[in-house]
Design an enzyme around this catalytic site. Sequence first.
Site: not given
Ligand SMILES: [Zn+2]
Length: 823
Positions: A339, A423
């Site tokens: 990420e 998230c």
């Molecule tokens: Zn996120």
Amino acid sequence: MVDRRIALTACLAMALGLTVAHSQSGAPAQPDYPIKPVNFTAVKLTDDFWAPRIEVNRTTSIPSAFEQCELTGRVKLFERAAAVLRGDSNVDKRPPGYPFDETDVYKVIEGAAYSLSVTADPKLEAYVDGLIEKIAAAQEPDGYLYTTRTIDPKNPHRWAGAERWVLERDDSHELYNLGHLFEAAVAHHLATGKRTLLNVAVKAADLLVRTFGPGKRTTWPGHQITEMALVKLYRVTGNVSYLDLAKFLLDERGPGPLPEGERANPRGLNYNQAQLKVIEQSEPVGHAVRAVYMYSGMADVAAVTGDQAIRAAGKRIWDYLVTSKLYITGGIGASGSGEAFGQPYELPNMTAYNETCASVGMDFWNHRLFLLEGDGKYIDVMERTLFNGLLSGVSLDGKTFFYPNPLESNGQHARQEWFGVACCPGNITRFMPSVPGYLYATRGDSVYVNLFAKGTAQIELPGGQIAIAQDTRYPWDGAVKLTVTPQRARRFAINLRIPGWARNQPVPSDLYHFADEIDAAPPSLRVNGTSVAMTIDKGYVTIDRAWSAGDVIALDLPMPVRRIGSNDKVVANANRVALQRGPIVYAAEWVDNPNGKVRNIVLPDGNSLSTEYRKDLLNGVQVITGRATGLAFDAKGAITRRDQPFMAIPYATWANRGRGQMAVWLARVDAAARPTPFPTVVTTANIVASPLPNGRGKNARNIIDGEEPASSADSSAYFDWWPVQGSKTEWVELTFAAPSTVSTSEVYWFDDTGRGGVRVPASWRLLYKSGDRWLPVETTSTFDTARNAWNVVTFKPVTTPALRIEVVMQDKFSAGLQEWKVR
Ligand SMILES: [Zn+2]
């Protein structure tokens, strides 16, 4: 409610990192940001762009995120931990999916608190009170709050470590969880005046202060946020030890020996920005969300402590980012692997990660840099992210969310209601209510007008309150009328932001430039009908004069459709152009263009483009229209060119009408386009792959899209079974529109060696359907697994409704296909 709201405005702004802490006398108790934002509770938006989005967040996104927290057992984590603490022996001890699952509850509480600050909702407030009781009951007597360890201290989640804190630098997320708790607690206290959650936060923060610091234990958060959260907690409580701890956690970060029993993240020091001491860093690296949360904390600590080394590092990192690692949508994080940020200028479009949370963090950070430096270039970047790469994270109905926000799609992308790692929905819920807080700021007796949206603001200045009413159709129209009403006629300055995009500078670097030769009219400004010179300093025109009630500022920011080009170093955008109008970046989407295709479109530089407002479309958007050329292969494999209509919509609104192709960067010349394949027995077939775990959606149609792969590693349109791996047998099945006679199969394998965990298969075979049975084809060909090549199998002709490829994966690897051709 109204009275309390006004009283809370000042302290809300302060604790949100948005203004200066004041002592009783009104003098600064500690230094802080020299510029203070005008909090969102003092700004009321009545526009057609943000106000409906914020209302949808309140009425849909927040309730559904709470519902998901209940359905997925996240709320139960607190109940289970509380039961263990009560001595209950009959508790479900299974670990959560991830050790940070409880943060989703904190984030949605934070969003609900912001929402409650603006709109009273007794039912929501009571529900939040109930959640807080559960959270408080899950806290251990000394303040520790991390449910997986409390539920089963001997067998917590495998990322948690055998004891408290030992895997913090790896992935235990103990400090990360508490950071989100602090953020939620401060928001809830300021929104409601209650101390229930704040007391939990203070108890946990005091444990951290007792545990970590000079002469005590050392650590730094594997996933940042604790740093900025501790600064908020300091602002609300006045407890300097929280600020000291925030600085300590930043100062300690970096390479170096770990205490015995502790472990760094096996992904390497770049992954969580520990490659150098924080003050020595210049390049944004690693996990993008962790990075921007840390940079936000660095700005806070620099503002409050005056630390010049931390301040300088933040500015260096920002320069690096906007020069080589920023997408035109304002998104960051090129790579799904980790990420993470990519290499400089590595900005692929279809595989762009651009996590929604990273965009939220970008806006936290850019806003803080503005408050610290007073330069409009930070607002330019903030605005770009806000209107494009952040807003794309949520659907128009507020029900579904993107985790990655790519700039190109072959139909494999769709927003989802929730995620295993959830998230992003929580971050949207907590960000949206605070959007009005990004419009205005003050410095001494002067005002900054940063963003434009119809509505009103009550602004406190040392010389007295002023009201500003904005009348505008921004972002669809650049005419902005501001009516200024000071409580009493007097002199003060208004700093009006003139966006970079209105000054021929789409970003504050040479990463992107306007590529057309439109002679756009320059911005113009009048006060009470009289022209004002456009003297721009750091992105602002300052109007310093005596103001009286009803004075009118008329700002005009012309909004022609602009073509944007990339720095030549961005290989993915070679011979491509993006479209922007005002702050809005555009995308061509399948529904609006002929044959449901956009990757085959060529938009030559000379083609003129028009724009119109479409009230009926996507809740009302300005669209761009014109003519383009559509490329297609004919039966003989030659390229045909067809003049056809073209339409683009705001990027943030794509994927609200089903799955299909989308592109932000459009081909300018034939060579950059992907001609539509000639329909064959394969491209008209239906294709299904053996299912992936957790219902992960991947687009098997990429296997038969007719596009010639550039290599096995080509990441533009492929299919793989990742994360399934290790000697497993999987299949793809092609069902023809009608039974067909076939005798040749050509397979191009996907393989991302050097980047991911997918390899050519260990072995494979080809089957055809006969009645209800799958039979192997009769062949003397070998079943090859060559990379970067077509693997051809010729076989005894069969007339069949369907073919199937069965692959056996290599040990420890997954498998995938680029393309499959059958004749
Ligand atoms: Zn996120």
